[in-house]
Write an enzyme that holds these catalytic residues in place. Structure first.
Site, PDB file in Angstrom:
ATOM      1  N   HIS A 199       0.868  -1.181   0.000  1.00  0.00           N
ATOM      2  CA  HIS A 199       0.000   0.000   0.000  1.00  0.00           C
ATOM      3  C   HIS A 199       0.906   1.233   0.000  1.00  0.00           C
ATOM      4  CE1 HIS A 199      -2.855   2.922   1.785  1.00  0.00           C
ATOM      5  NE2 HIS A 199      -3.816   2.102   1.443  1.00  0.00           N
ATOM      6  N   ASP A 245       2.760  -4.823   8.084  1.00  0.00           N
ATOM      7  CA  ASP A 245       1.572  -3.986   7.890  1.00  0.00           C
ATOM      8  C   ASP A 245       0.351  -4.897   8.086  1.00  0.00           C
ATOM      9  OD1 ASP A 245      -0.654  -2.744   6.859  1.00  0.00           O
ATOM     10  OD2 ASP A 245       0.316  -2.002   5.039  1.00  0.00           O
ATOM     11  N   GLN A 290      -4.899  -5.199   6.976  1.00  0.00           N
ATOM     12  CA  GLN A 290      -5.949  -6.100   6.478  1.00  0.00           C
ATOM     13  C   GLN A 290      -5.970  -7.435   7.218  1.00  0.00           C
ATOM     14  OE1 GLN A 290      -8.250  -5.173   4.423  1.00  0.00           O
ATOM     15  NE2 GLN A 290      -7.361  -3.277   3.661  1.00  0.00           N
ATOM     16  N   LYS A 320     -10.871  -0.666  10.365  1.00  0.00           N
ATOM     17  CA  LYS A 320     -11.043  -1.834   9.496  1.00  0.00           C
ATOM     18  C   LYS A 320     -11.430  -3.069  10.288  1.00  0.00           C
ATOM     19  CE  LYS A 320      -7.490  -0.220   6.254  1.00  0.00           C
ATOM     20  NZ  LYS A 320      -8.189   0.251   5.076  1.00  0.00           N
ATOM     21  N   CYS A 359      -4.690   2.507  -3.735  1.00  0.00           N
ATOM     22  CA  CYS A 359      -3.426   2.949  -3.111  1.00  0.00           C
ATOM     23  C   CYS A 359      -2.301   1.953  -3.331  1.00  0.00           C
ATOM     24  CB  CYS A 359      -3.598   3.224  -1.611  1.00  0.00           C
ATOM     25  SG  CYS A 359      -4.703   4.568  -1.257  1.00  0.00           S
TER      26      CYS A 359
HETATM   27  N1  PLP Z   1      -1.966  -0.857   4.530  1.00  0.00           N
HETATM   28  C1  PLP Z   1      -2.936  -1.552   3.929  1.00  0.00           C
HETATM   29  C2  PLP Z   1      -2.650  -2.930   3.431  1.00  0.00           C
HETATM   30  C3  PLP Z   1      -4.212  -1.000   3.800  1.00  0.00           C
HETATM   31  O1  PLP Z   1      -5.179  -1.697   3.199  1.00  0.00           O
HETATM   32  C4  PLP Z   1      -4.449   0.303   4.289  1.00  0.00           C
HETATM   33  C5  PLP Z   1      -5.763   0.943   4.110  1.00  0.00           C
HETATM   34  O2  PLP Z   1      -6.488   0.703   3.180  1.00  0.00           O
HETATM   35  C6  PLP Z   1      -3.401   0.970   4.920  1.00  0.00           C
HETATM   36  C7  PLP Z   1      -2.176   0.370   5.013  1.00  0.00           C
HETATM   37  C8  PLP Z   1      -3.588   2.344   5.475  1.00  0.00           C
HETATM   38  O3  PLP Z   1      -4.490   2.329   6.533  1.00  0.00           O
HETATM   39  P1  PLP Z   1      -5.022   3.691   7.186  1.00  0.00           P
HETATM   40  O4  PLP Z   1      -5.532   4.531   6.046  1.00  0.00           O
HETATM   41  O5  PLP Z   1      -6.088   3.255   8.125  1.00  0.00           O
HETATM   42  O6  PLP Z   1      -3.865   4.325   7.871  1.00  0.00           O
END
Ligand code: PLP
Length: 404
Positions: A121, A198, A201, A224, A362
């Protein structure tokens, strides 16, 4: 498990959208909230609202107690050794930025390598790119195979002694791939690299235990996993946190301040400057209680049933290309239809009450890798039903008729 009863805990799901019952399939972007979480937040504002850690009056004591109790819940939920390894952040993005700006800035030299993967991401790319610009460190990535898994053929060359930090996504938000986190972390440890997972998900979808996985850092977002937006947590192994300089300066994170200099508190407070999102933290605690009452193994199993069913049913749609691995995957299916742009598909589905997301999610480098401008993504959570997936497939068949 009585999944239909569990579904009724989510008031927002009980509504019509554009004249159709809402089918909410945008859970990878943000999940819905059960009544238990909504009520906990209302109760906090109606009965206990006050600033934390500062006053000796009853309301502040109650707020502080609930706030710190939530830290314990988060720590236990992800298997931290102590709740002091839990730092509250605004979410996954802030957790990654915190580590890049503190541990990263203090430890990286021009001869070092930052290793990530081709399926990250943007929030697990950009902070490291900024860090590389500042420190002169080199960026390196593990490529992605056509089936949406990591290409580990050259892992021993990519993950060598030059790598100072290896950061990667546990479950890909664009492919649904579940990466072999424990094995990859063990490999990184063998060459002395620090590891960052990370968990945006994964933490709300399957059992995650940081001690079992062996990671040094893990970040995730409350919104999430049934909790409120604007809050999340960063886990850091205490041996690393203790040596890290602060990032944001201000109230709450200091020990002593003079006009010339300051000394700082121990972790986690060293990294929590200013008034925190108190109701958010308490709401996250309630979300964890809620998820644990269902059981993370049960949630994971149900998620897998939903995504398997979706993949099977969607394969029958002419012109569809489904991304991600054939077998076990996270609870999402991203796909491309050769007859319509993802934004048109999403708008068509919305007009039938089905909420999905279309675009690059993203993950622009990943879209480039698959030579696609974007995909449509249906993402599930435990309150979704097989009937809703059948409805999605029906709508996609209708979209084909409409656009061709
Ligand atoms: N990493 C992954 C795999 C994600 O799916 C997301 C959000 O869609 C993020 C990071 C970023 O999360 P946040 O926007 O809650 O900081």
């Amino acid at each position: 498990m009585d999944w239909h009863r569990i579904r009724s805990d989510f008031p927002v799901l009980d509504q019509q959208v554009n004249g159709h019952p809402l089918v909410y399939l945008d859970n990878a972007a943000s999940s819905q909230k059960p009544r238990a979480v909504i009520n906990t937040i209302s109760h906090y504002y109606e009965r206990d609202n006050a600033n934390v850690h500062r006053a000796l009056h009853e309301l502040s004591n109650r707020a502080t107690e609930a706030f710190e109790q939530a830290r314990k819940k988060v720590g236990q939920f992800i298997g931290a050794k102590t709740e002091d390894e839990i730092i509250f952040t605004r979410g996954t993005t802030e957790g990654i930025n915190l580590v890049a700006n503190t541990w990263g800035a203090a430890n990286l030299r021009p001869e070092d390598v930052i290793l990530y993967t081709g399926m990250e991401h943007h929030s697990n790319l950009v902070p490291w790119q900024l860090l590389a610009q500042r420190t002169g460190a080199t960026l390196r990535h593990i490529p992605v195979l056509d089936d949406g898994t990591l290409d580990l053929t050259n892992i021993d060359t990519l993950l060598n002694e030059q790598v100072k930090i290896f950061t990667f996504v546990h479950i890909s938000n664009s492919l649904g791939t579940i990466n072999p986190a424990k094995e990859l972390i063990a490999k990184a440890k063998a060459v002395g690299a620090v590891t960052f997972l990370d968990g945006a998900q994964s933490v709300g979808h399957l059992p995650v235990n940081v001690q079992d996985l062996g990671c040094d850092f893990l970040a995730f977002s409350s919104h999430k996993m049934c909790g409120p937006t604007g809050i999340g947590a960063l886990y850091g192994r205490m041996e690393l946190l203790e040596k890290m300089p602060p990032w944001h300066g201000g109230g709450e994170m200091i020990f002593k301040v003079s006009l010339e200099a300051s000394t700082y508190k121990d972790p986690p407070h060293r990294f929590e400057a200013g008034t925190p999102d108190i109701s958010g933290v308490i709401g996250l605690g309630a979300a964890i209680d809620y998820l644990q009452a269902i059981g993370m193994e049960n949630i994971h199993r149900h998620d897998a049933n939903l995504s398997n069913h979706a993949v099977q049913q969607m394969r029958g749609i002419p012109g569809i290309r489904i991304l991600g691995p054939d077998g076990h995957r996270g609870s999402l299916v991203a796909f491309h239809l050769d007859f319509a742009h993802p934004h048109d598909v999403v708008e068509f589905a919305n007009s039938h009450g089905v909420a999905m997301r279309g675009g690059h999610h993203c993950t622009q480098p990943l879209m480039k890798r698959f030579q696609m401008p974007g995909t449509t993504r249906a993402s599930f959570y435990f309150y979704n039903t097989l009937e809703e997936i059948n409805r999605l497939v029906e709508v996609l068949h209708a979209a084909r008729k409409f656009f061709t």
